[in-house]
Motif scaffolding. Structure first.
Motif, short mmCIF file in Angstrom:
data_model
loop_
_atom_site.label_atom_id
_atom_site.label_comp_id
_atom_site.label_asym_id
_atom_site.label_seq_id
_atom_site.Cartn_x
_atom_site.Cartn_y
_atom_site.Cartn_z
N ALA A 52 46.67 42.28 46.38
CA ALA A 52 46.30 41.19 45.48
C ALA A 52 44.78 41.20 45.32
O ALA A 52 44.08 41.87 46.07
N VAL A 53 44.30 40.47 44.33
CA VAL A 53 42.85 40.33 44.14
C VAL A 53 42.49 38.86 43.99
O VAL A 53 43.27 38.06 43.51
N HIS A 54 41.31 38.56 44.46
CA HIS A 54 40.70 37.25 44.26
C HIS A 54 39.69 37.45 43.14
O HIS A 54 38.72 38.19 43.31
N LEU A 55 39.93 36.84 41.98
CA LEU A 55 39.06 37.05 40.81
C LEU A 55 37.85 36.14 40.86
O LEU A 55 37.96 34.94 41.13
N LEU A 56 36.70 36.72 40.57
CA LEU A 56 35.44 35.98 40.50
C LEU A 56 34.77 36.34 39.19
O LEU A 56 34.26 37.45 39.02
N GLY A 65 39.44 34.09 28.32
CA GLY A 65 40.60 33.22 28.26
C GLY A 65 41.93 33.88 28.57
O GLY A 65 42.89 33.19 28.89
N ASP A 66 42.03 35.21 28.47
CA ASP A 66 43.32 35.86 28.68
C ASP A 66 43.25 37.06 29.62
O ASP A 66 44.21 37.81 29.73
N THR A 67 42.15 37.22 30.32
CA THR A 67 41.99 38.35 31.22
C THR A 67 42.99 38.27 32.37
O THR A 67 43.55 39.29 32.79
N VAL A 68 43.26 37.09 32.87
CA VAL A 68 44.17 36.89 33.99
C VAL A 68 45.57 37.40 33.63
O VAL A 68 46.28 37.93 34.48
N ASP A 69 45.96 37.26 32.37
CA ASP A 69 47.29 37.71 31.94
C ASP A 69 47.49 39.21 32.16
O ASP A 69 48.61 39.65 32.41
N LEU A 70 46.42 39.99 32.06
CA LEU A 70 46.53 41.43 32.25
C LEU A 70 47.00 41.77 33.67
O LEU A 70 47.76 42.71 33.87
N PHE A 71 46.56 40.99 34.65
CA PHE A 71 46.96 41.21 36.04
C PHE A 71 48.44 40.90 36.23
O PHE A 71 49.16 41.64 36.90
N ALA A 72 48.90 39.81 35.62
CA ALA A 72 50.31 39.45 35.72
C ALA A 72 51.18 40.52 35.07
O ALA A 72 52.21 40.91 35.63
N GLN A 73 50.77 41.02 33.93
CA GLN A 73 51.54 42.06 33.24
C GLN A 73 51.61 43.34 34.06
O GLN A 73 52.61 44.05 34.01
N ALA A 74 50.56 43.64 34.81
CA ALA A 74 50.53 44.87 35.61
C ALA A 74 51.21 44.70 36.96
O ALA A 74 51.46 45.68 37.65
N GLY A 75 51.49 43.45 37.36
CA GLY A 75 52.16 43.22 38.63
C GLY A 75 51.24 43.05 39.81
O GLY A 75 51.69 43.05 40.95
N LEU A 76 49.94 42.91 39.58
CA LEU A 76 48.99 42.70 40.68
C LEU A 76 48.75 41.20 40.83
O LEU A 76 48.17 40.57 39.94
N PRO A 77 49.18 40.61 41.95
CA PRO A 77 49.01 39.17 42.14
C PRO A 77 47.54 38.76 42.26
O PRO A 77 46.70 39.55 42.69
N ILE A 78 47.28 37.52 41.89
CA ILE A 78 45.94 36.96 42.02
C ILE A 78 45.98 35.96 43.17
O ILE A 78 46.82 35.06 43.19
N GLN A 122 47.92 50.86 39.85
CA GLN A 122 49.33 51.23 39.72
C GLN A 122 49.55 52.68 40.16
O GLN A 122 50.51 52.99 40.84
N GLY A 123 48.64 53.57 39.77
CA GLY A 123 48.77 54.98 40.14
C GLY A 123 48.68 55.20 41.64
O GLY A 123 49.41 56.02 42.20
N GLN A 124 47.82 54.47 42.31
CA GLN A 124 47.64 54.64 43.75
C GLN A 124 48.71 53.93 44.57
O GLN A 124 48.93 54.26 45.73
N ASN A 125 49.36 52.96 43.99
CA ASN A 125 50.33 52.18 44.74
C ASN A 125 51.76 52.43 44.29
O ASN A 125 52.67 51.74 44.72
N ARG A 126 51.97 53.39 43.44
CA ARG A 126 53.30 53.83 42.98
C ARG A 126 54.27 52.67 42.83
O ARG A 126 55.14 52.43 43.66
#
Length: 184
Positions: free
Chosen positions: A38-42, A63-76, A163-167
């Protein structure tokens, strides 16, 4: 006045060329994102940094950068107490509008806590395990759109590396990664 802008533009170009030639180190390899759960966004957006009147906004500047993380499956995460959670700094800096346009810098950098194998109780913070930056000159009217476009492109590249590194599995999540305790 034109001389000032010409010098400013030439200085930026000389800096860009000298950095490329003299060797700003290339971005960290993708292994900096391996095992990241997961990442903590700053967010840090500074507009008109050249003046003393700075505006620093820690919210998502696009305004929509956070959505990219959800779409990729990386939790915030809300914090980064877990070593599998990194601090992802997303920075946008723009100069005050000038006749030649607006100078901008967009940067993404990942910082993570590490533990020494020989001394597991000792925690270290690695300043940067992944980074990228783009800068340029753009017309004042399109400065926000251009910086958001750059930010989205860099976040997408980061997420592709993750995604590539975490298959990831077919559902977009890493089947081997348990959800970090700090997300619960």
């Amino acid at each position: 006045m034109r001389r000032i802008y010409a010098r400013l533009f030439c200085s930026v170009m000389v800096l860009a060329v000298s950095n490329a030639v003299n060797g700003i180190p290339p971005p960290a390899p993708d292994f900096g994102v391996k095992g990241l759960q997961a990442v903590h966004l700053l967010f840090d957006q500074t507009v008109n940094k050249a003046t003393r009147d700075q505006t620093i906004d820690m919210s998502d500047p696009c305004g929509d950068t956070v959505d990219l993380f959800a779409q990729a499956g990386l939790p915030i995460a809300k914090g980064a107490d877990n070593p599998a959670v990194g601090h992802l700094f997303l920075t946008i800096e723009r100069s005050a509008p000038q006749e030649a346009g607006v100078l901008y810098l967009v940067e993404i950098s990942l910082s993570q806590d590490m533990r020494l194998v020989r001394e597991p109780d000792r925690k270290l913070s690695v300043p940067v395990t992944y980074s990228d930056r783009h800068y340029g000159l753009v017309a004042a009217a399109s400065a926000k759109a251009k910086t958001c476009e750059e930010l989205h492109a860099m976040v997408s590249e980061f997420l592709e590396a993750w995604q590539g590194q975490n298959r990831l599995g077919a559902d977009g999540h890493n089947p081997a990664a348990a959800q970090p305790a700090s997300l619960a």
